[in-house]
Design a protein around this motif. Sequence first.
Motif, PDB file in Angstrom:
ATOM      1  N   GLY A  66      15.648  27.682 -34.351  1.00 14.26           N
ATOM      2  CA  GLY A  66      15.479  29.046 -33.535  1.00 14.26           C
ATOM      3  C   GLY A  66      15.052  28.677 -31.807  1.00 14.26           C
ATOM      4  N   SER A  67      14.272  29.611 -30.925  1.00 15.10           N
ATOM      5  CA  SER A  67      13.588  29.380 -29.859  1.00 15.10           C
ATOM      6  C   SER A  67      12.597  29.847 -29.600  1.00 15.10           C
ATOM      7  N   CYS A  68      11.620  30.398 -28.758  1.00  9.93           N
ATOM      8  CA  CYS A  68      10.513  30.750 -28.452  1.00  9.93           C
ATOM      9  C   CYS A  68      10.745  30.766 -26.872  1.00  9.93           C
ATOM     10  N   GLU A  69      11.992  30.952 -26.545  1.00 12.97           N
ATOM     11  CA  GLU A  69      12.061  31.058 -24.863  1.00 12.97           C
ATOM     12  C   GLU A  69      11.347  32.228 -24.302  1.00 12.97           C
ATOM     13  N   GLY A  70      11.647  33.736 -25.136  1.00  8.23           N
ATOM     14  CA  GLY A  70      11.273  35.051 -24.142  1.00  8.23           C
ATOM     15  C   GLY A  70       9.874  34.997 -24.620  1.00  8.23           C
ATOM     16  N   GLN A  71       9.167  33.841 -25.779  1.00  5.11           N
ATOM     17  CA  GLN A  71       7.730  34.683 -26.112  1.00  5.11           C
ATOM     18  C   GLN A  71       6.593  33.509 -24.901  1.00  5.11           C
ATOM     19  N   TYR A  72       6.927  32.351 -25.064  1.00 10.59           N
ATOM     20  CA  TYR A  72       6.947  31.932 -23.560  1.00 10.59           C
ATOM     21  C   TYR A  72       6.486  32.044 -22.261  1.00 10.59           C
ATOM     22  N   GLY A  73       8.368  32.598 -22.244  1.00  8.72           N
ATOM     23  CA  GLY A  73       8.324  33.775 -20.993  1.00  8.72           C
ATOM     24  C   GLY A  73       7.224  34.574 -20.588  1.00  8.72           C
ATOM     25  N   ASP A  74       6.650  35.189 -21.482  1.00 13.00           N
ATOM     26  CA  ASP A  74       6.454  36.526 -21.636  1.00 13.00           C
ATOM     27  C   ASP A  74       4.984  35.726 -21.551  1.00 13.00           C
ATOM     28  N   TRP A  75       3.951  34.670 -21.930  1.00 13.78           N
ATOM     29  CA  TRP A  75       2.935  34.172 -21.426  1.00 13.78           C
ATOM     30  C   TRP A  75       2.835  33.812 -20.519  1.00 13.78           C
ATOM     31  N   VAL A  76       4.030  32.882 -19.203  1.00 16.15           N
ATOM     32  CA  VAL A  76       3.521  32.256 -18.685  1.00 16.15           C
ATOM     33  C   VAL A  76       3.594  33.309 -17.449  1.00 16.15           C
ATOM     34  N   HIS A  77       4.641  34.471 -18.078  1.00 14.25           N
ATOM     35  CA  HIS A  77       4.512  35.552 -17.144  1.00 14.25           C
ATOM     36  C   HIS A  77       2.950  36.951 -16.682  1.00 14.25           C
ATOM     37  N   CYS A  78       2.239  36.958 -17.940  1.00 13.07           N
ATOM     38  CA  CYS A  78       1.304  37.050 -18.068  1.00 13.07           C
ATOM     39  C   CYS A  78      -0.157  36.315 -17.265  1.00 13.07           C
ATOM     40  N   VAL A  79      -0.102  35.269 -17.860  1.00 11.39           N
ATOM     41  CA  VAL A  79      -0.943  33.950 -16.436  1.00 11.39           C
ATOM     42  C   VAL A  79       0.013  34.397 -15.372  1.00 11.39           C
ATOM     43  N   ASP A  80       0.792  34.473 -14.805  1.00  9.25           N
ATOM     44  CA  ASP A  80       1.134  34.278 -13.214  1.00  9.25           C
ATOM     45  C   ASP A  80       0.363  35.415 -12.992  1.00  9.25           C
ATOM     46  N   ALA A  81       1.024  36.818 -13.768  1.00  6.02           N
ATOM     47  CA  ALA A  81       0.180  37.795 -12.815  1.00  6.02           C
ATOM     48  C   ALA A  81      -0.931  37.639 -11.997  1.00  6.02           C
ATOM     49  N   CYS A  82      -1.500  37.494 -13.776  1.00  5.24           N
ATOM     50  CA  CYS A  82      -2.737  37.791 -13.533  1.00  5.24           C
ATOM     51  C   CYS A  82      -3.679  36.767 -12.119  1.00  5.24           C
ATOM     52  N   ALA A  83      -3.109  35.251 -12.467  1.00  3.21           N
ATOM     53  CA  ALA A  83      -3.115  34.379 -11.532  1.00  3.21           C
ATOM     54  C   ALA A  83      -3.325  35.420 -10.174  1.00  3.21           C
ATOM     55  N   ALA A  84      -2.208  35.668 -10.092  1.00  2.69           N
ATOM     56  CA  ALA A  84      -1.459  36.518  -8.110  1.00  2.69           C
ATOM     57  C   ALA A  84      -2.577  37.429  -7.926  1.00  2.69           C
ATOM     58  N   LYS A  85      -3.558  37.913  -8.279  1.00  2.23           N
ATOM     59  CA  LYS A  85      -4.385  38.603  -8.026  1.00  2.23           C
ATOM     60  C   LYS A  85      -5.781  38.535  -7.225  1.00  2.23           C
ATOM     61  N   SER A  86      -5.882  36.884  -7.789  1.00  2.00           N
ATOM     62  CA  SER A  86      -6.982  36.893  -6.683  1.00  2.00           C
ATOM     63  C   SER A  86      -6.551  35.338  -6.054  1.00  2.00           C
ATOM     64  N   LEU A  87      -5.057  34.805  -6.459  1.00  2.00           N
ATOM     65  CA  LEU A  87      -5.259  33.412  -5.813  1.00  2.00           C
ATOM     66  C   LEU A  87      -5.345  33.768  -4.169  1.00  2.00           C
ATOM     67  N   PHE A  88      -4.154  34.477  -3.640  1.00  2.00           N
ATOM     68  CA  PHE A  88      -3.875  34.507  -2.665  1.00  2.00           C
ATOM     69  C   PHE A  88      -5.204  35.198  -1.322  1.00  2.00           C
ATOM     70  N   SER A  89      -5.779  35.359  -2.051  1.00  2.00           N
ATOM     71  CA  SER A  89      -7.326  35.644  -1.722  1.00  2.00           C
ATOM     72  C   SER A  89      -8.186  35.031  -1.155  1.00  2.00           C
ATOM     73  N   LYS A  90      -7.895  33.226  -2.156  1.00  2.00           N
ATOM     74  CA  LYS A  90      -8.352  31.897  -1.566  1.00  2.00           C
ATOM     75  C   LYS A  90      -7.574  31.083  -1.029  1.00  2.00           C
ATOM     76  N   LEU A  91      -6.416  31.283  -0.560  1.00  2.00           N
ATOM     77  CA  LEU A  91      -5.522  30.493  -0.179  1.00  2.00           C
ATOM     78  C   LEU A  91      -6.107  30.165   1.755  1.00  2.00           C
ATOM     79  N   LYS A  92      -6.393  29.234   2.011  1.00  2.00           N
ATOM     80  CA  LYS A  92      -6.597  28.738   3.315  1.00  2.00           C
ATOM     81  C   LYS A  92      -5.075  28.842   3.906  1.00  2.00           C
TER      82      LYS A  92
END
Length: 92
Positions: A66-92
């Motif tokens: 079997g494969s857990c690619e879907g669950q892994y993708g959902d988790w990575v997407h969640c982390v990226d979506a959360c990080a995107a909200k505050s990451l770009f305000s901290k970049l120079k």
Amino acid sequence: MVCFWQLLQRRLTRRARKRRPMSEEEDEIQDQKQTIDAKCKATLACATMLVEYEACQARIEAKGSGSCEGQYGDWVHCVDACAAKSLFSKLK
């Protein structure tokens, strides 16, 4: 006759001499994305996705296929979506 590689080496050597030494502050620079990702991984929404992914991994190990690619993708997407909200305000 001077070959291309010798000229390149001379230019790189000159550039290395011209560089200024890094200050202590520059030595201590940390990647903001890693810090933000760590905070996002601890959020309830992303932690829930991680639990689902780990449960899938346990099922796959028990089943043997079997494969857990879907669950892994959902988790990575969640982390990226959360990080995107505050990451770009901290970049120079």
